[in-house]
Design a protein around this motif. Structure first.
Motif, mmCIF file in Angstrom:
data_model
loop_
_atom_site.group_PDB
_atom_site.id
_atom_site.type_symbol
_atom_site.label_atom_id
_atom_site.label_comp_id
_atom_site.label_asym_id
_atom_site.label_seq_id
_atom_site.Cartn_x
_atom_site.Cartn_y
_atom_site.Cartn_z
ATOM 1 N N PHE A 14 0.729 -1.283 -0.116
ATOM 2 C CA PHE A 14 0.049 -0.003 0.075
ATOM 3 C C PHE A 14 0.896 1.145 -0.032
ATOM 4 N N PRO A 16 3.639 2.275 -1.622
ATOM 5 C CA PRO A 16 4.064 3.097 -2.983
ATOM 6 C C PRO A 16 2.631 3.797 -3.419
ATOM 7 N N PHE A 17 1.664 2.903 -3.386
ATOM 8 C CA PHE A 17 0.319 3.555 -4.012
ATOM 9 C C PHE A 17 -0.030 4.803 -3.123
ATOM 10 N N TRP A 20 2.450 7.722 -3.967
ATOM 11 C CA TRP A 20 2.258 8.276 -5.474
ATOM 12 C C TRP A 20 0.967 9.082 -5.213
ATOM 13 N N ILE A 21 -0.313 8.735 -4.626
ATOM 14 C CA ILE A 21 -1.425 9.394 -4.970
ATOM 15 C C ILE A 21 -1.497 10.536 -4.030
ATOM 16 N N LEU A 23 1.338 12.260 -2.355
ATOM 17 C CA LEU A 23 2.386 13.333 -2.653
ATOM 18 C C LEU A 23 2.093 14.154 -4.312
ATOM 19 N N LEU A 24 1.763 13.244 -5.165
ATOM 20 C CA LEU A 24 1.803 13.619 -6.551
ATOM 21 C C LEU A 24 0.250 13.933 -7.069
ATOM 22 N N ILE A 25 -0.681 13.656 -6.350
ATOM 23 C CA ILE A 25 -2.095 13.682 -6.862
ATOM 24 C C ILE A 25 -2.711 14.504 -6.031
ATOM 25 N N PRO A 28 -0.782 18.107 -4.500
ATOM 26 C CA PRO A 28 -0.965 19.259 -5.372
ATOM 27 C C PRO A 28 -1.936 19.939 -5.522
ATOM 28 N N HIS A 29 -3.031 18.939 -5.748
ATOM 29 C CA HIS A 29 -4.163 19.612 -6.254
ATOM 30 C C HIS A 29 -4.874 20.381 -5.065
ATOM 31 N N ASN B 96 1.142 -2.177 -7.342
ATOM 32 C CA ASN B 96 -0.235 -1.676 -7.439
ATOM 33 C C ASN B 96 -0.964 -2.855 -7.773
ATOM 34 N N LEU B 99 -1.312 -5.394 -4.946
ATOM 35 C CA LEU B 99 -2.239 -4.747 -4.014
ATOM 36 C C LEU B 99 -3.609 -4.854 -4.341
ATOM 37 N N SER B 129 -0.290 21.755 -10.958
ATOM 38 C CA SER B 129 -0.570 21.571 -9.545
ATOM 39 C C SER B 129 1.142 21.243 -9.062
ATOM 40 N N ILE B 130 1.731 20.150 -9.938
ATOM 41 C CA ILE B 130 2.900 19.791 -9.011
ATOM 42 C C ILE B 130 3.905 20.823 -9.073
ATOM 43 N N MET B 133 3.024 22.917 -5.861
ATOM 44 C CA MET B 133 3.453 22.202 -4.702
ATOM 45 C C MET B 133 4.919 22.402 -4.598
ATOM 46 N N PHE B 164 5.502 10.684 -14.223
ATOM 47 C CA PHE B 164 5.211 9.293 -13.509
ATOM 48 C C PHE B 164 3.858 9.539 -12.822
#
Lengths: 288, 286
Positions: A14, A16-17, A20-21, A23-25, A28-29, B96, B99, B129-130, B133, B164
């Motif tokens: 869980f 890495p998932f 990723w979600i 920190l990067l999605i 930032p939003h 993933n 998972l 957005s990146i 941040m 990525f």
């Protein structure tokens, strides 16, 4: 002991998932939304408020551009479906076994060629000194070179061209799974070609259709190169406004507001599309 | 009789439509590629004869792409970025896949939809957005500790992170689809024969996933290589090839050297795409 290992491996998978979600999605939003709610009152002094959104509403150029981008993207999506569906149906159902593989490969190979090169190709074909104009001069159909670039029709054609393979590929996979007997049964029960298409083929292909439409709509609304290069400076595409705010005017607050508006608007259109067709994101895009 | 004739006419018309579509599909690519071989200073008709100068010539004004420093540098940065994005996204895509295929946890469907989302967020928005941040974090640290973190400023690291962020959805979907086809009894057999869990993973499960991982890696590399929208906002002084080409197209106007690059990229990405399809198709299923 056994369940501890299971829990540990679940956490390890869980991580890495989640990174990723989050920190990067997600982060930032959230940051983008917060930034869009800051108003500049003086150099390096900011206040919380909806000023950037009020500016958007008060300036017709901005919301006209967003509406134009949205409506043209819907048109492009519709055209891509209309042109692409017969192609996908031919590849999946009518072509013989050998030509089927070859045709599908012909669709897959150019799928990842850059938008830039596609647009460049269209420029060489359609500009005043381009291939189409030269050819028409040579045949004598026209007396003076014609400029085919920098109009809405060219932008729409170029956009359909850029995205149509993203419509065809999921449609082929969906239609491929359909049993031919279903179509034959439809004909045997006395259905015309049109009835069979409307009552059997299209309902069966619906997840693929919706999936293709979502991806194509999002790609079109978020595209930048094709409208700029084929439409010229006055193409009025909303991504161009975002770029302008961010890079040219260095007004990040307003650019972030525009970004959020584009995201909200496109999400709304996709949500409406899903509601109208009775599909969900999980059984469409996730399957392709 | 009349029925079969009208059917035949319909089929003929249908075939012509398919043919017209593939001509439409090929036309701009052929135009972009073929002017690379025209012995002229401009990518337009008339045809002045065949040349390879736009690839190999080493002097101005007909500087070929393999002697053009800026284009080569762009190609180099694109390749580095592509490899990094590909490696990272295949790794996270694989975790993933495990998972979501093997794991059991609350709100799994919800998280699965979250995993899909980055694919449908416009690339421009991921880019800004990146950027916002990273700049916020870098500015905060600079103000407080008076220390400058270079990699949070526009540059290769941000470009890799930006690409990525959505490429991982693609690799996850490809690898998940393959893992779903896996026959559990193969793992059980290996475990019964006395293999440890790590050994099973290394000798049974990962080899089964390998075709999908290779195909996903190639697709990730291609998507990274051709990406423009996300990259545009995150790029620093190390411009990848698409950005270099766009600048040249917009500012200098185009010479056929851009056609040479186009030809190179069309053939290169076509070959890579072909390999990814063949790898997946020849994979033994079950």
């Amino acid at each position: 002991m056994q369940s501890d290992i299971k829990r540990l491996s679940l956490i390890l998978l869980f991580a890495p998932f989640a990174l990723w979600i989050f920190l990067l999605i997600a982060l930032p939003h959230i940051g983008m939304v917060i930034l869009s709610l800051r108003e500049k009152v003086a150099p390096r002094v900011y206040e919380f408020g909806f000023g950037n959104y009020i500016d958007f509403i008060q300036e017709p150029i901005y919301w006209n551009t967003l509406l134009r981008t949205g409506s043209m993207s819907i048109l492009v999506t519709f055209l891509a479906l209309l042109i692409g569906f017969p192609i996908a149906y031919y590849i999946a159902k009518i072509a013989g076994n050998r030509s089927k593989g070859a045709l599908f490969l012909l669709c897959l190979i150019p799928l990842w060629v850059s938008d830039l090169i596609r647009a460049f190709g269209w420029i060489l074909l359609l500009r005043e000194t381009g291939v189409a104009s030269s050819f028409l001069l040579w045949t004598g159909a026209i007396n003076e070179p014609i400029e085919f670039l920098y109009n809405d029709v060219t932008v729409v054609v170029g956009l359909v061209y850029t995205v149509i393979l993203f419509m065809i590929v999921p449609l082929v996979s969906t239609l491929d799974g359909m049993d031919d007997a279903m179509v034959e049964a439809g004909y045997n029960l006395g259905g015309s070609g049109f009835t069979v298409l409307r009552r059997i083929i299209i309902p069966y292909a619906m997840p693929g259709i919706v999936s293709g439409c979502i991806v194509v709509f999002m790609l079109t609304a978020g595209s930048y190169l094709t409208p700029i290069l084929l439409g010229g400076k006055n193409s009025s595409w909303f991504t161009e406004q975002i770029y302008d705010q961010f890079i040219t005017r260095f007004n990040w607050e307003s650019g972030a507001a525009f970004g959020f508006l584009l995201l909200a608007f496109t999400s709304l259109v996709v949500w409406l599309g899903l509601k109208l067709t009775g599909q969900t994101l999980a059984n469409t895009v996730a399957k392709s | 009789m009349a029925q079969s004739r009208s059917n035949k006419a319909f089929l003929l018309g249908y075939r012509l439509y398919i043919l017209a579509f593939f001509v439409f599909l090929a036309a701009p690519l052929v135009a972009a590629g073929s002017f690379a071989f025209n012995d002229s200073l401009f990518p337009s008709l008339p045809w002045q004869g065949f040349t390879l100068d736009w690839f190999f010539n080493d002097t101005e004004p007909k500087l070929g792409m393999f002697h053009d420093r800026r284009l080569l540098r762009g190609l180099y940065y694109s390749a580095i970025i592509g490899v990094m994005v590909s490696a990272l996204s295949v790794f996270v895509g694989t975790t993933n896949a495990f998972l979501f295929v093997r794991g059991n946890f609350p709100a799994k469907n919800f998280f699965y939809i979250i995993m899909i989302l980055p694919l449908v967020i416009p690339g421009v928005i991921l880019g800004i957005s990146i950027l916002v941040m990273a700049s916020n974090i870098a500015n905060g640290i600079e103000d407080r500790f008076n220390y400058e973190i270079d990699f949070l400023r526009p540059g290769i690291v941000l470009v890799v992170l930006g690409q990525f962020s959505f490429v991982t959805t693609i690799t996850s979907l490809v690898i998940t689809a393959r893992l779903k086809k896996f026959d559990y009894t193969m793992e059980e057999a290996a475990l019964n024969l006395g293999a440890s869990r790590i050994q099973v993973l290394r000798t049974v499960t990962l080899p089964f996933l390998r075709p999908a991982m290779i195909a996903a890696g190639i697709v990730a590399f291609l998507v990274s290589f051709e990406n423009f929208n996300t990259t545009l906002f995150l790029v620093g002084s190390e411009s990848p090839l698409t950005i270099t080409m766009f600048d040249r197209m917009a500012k200098v106007g185009s010479t056929p050297v851009l056609n040479a690059v186009s030809f190179f990229l069309i053939v290169g990405s076509g070959l890579l795409a072909l390999i990814s399809v063949v790898v997946q198709r020849n994979a033994p299923s079950d």
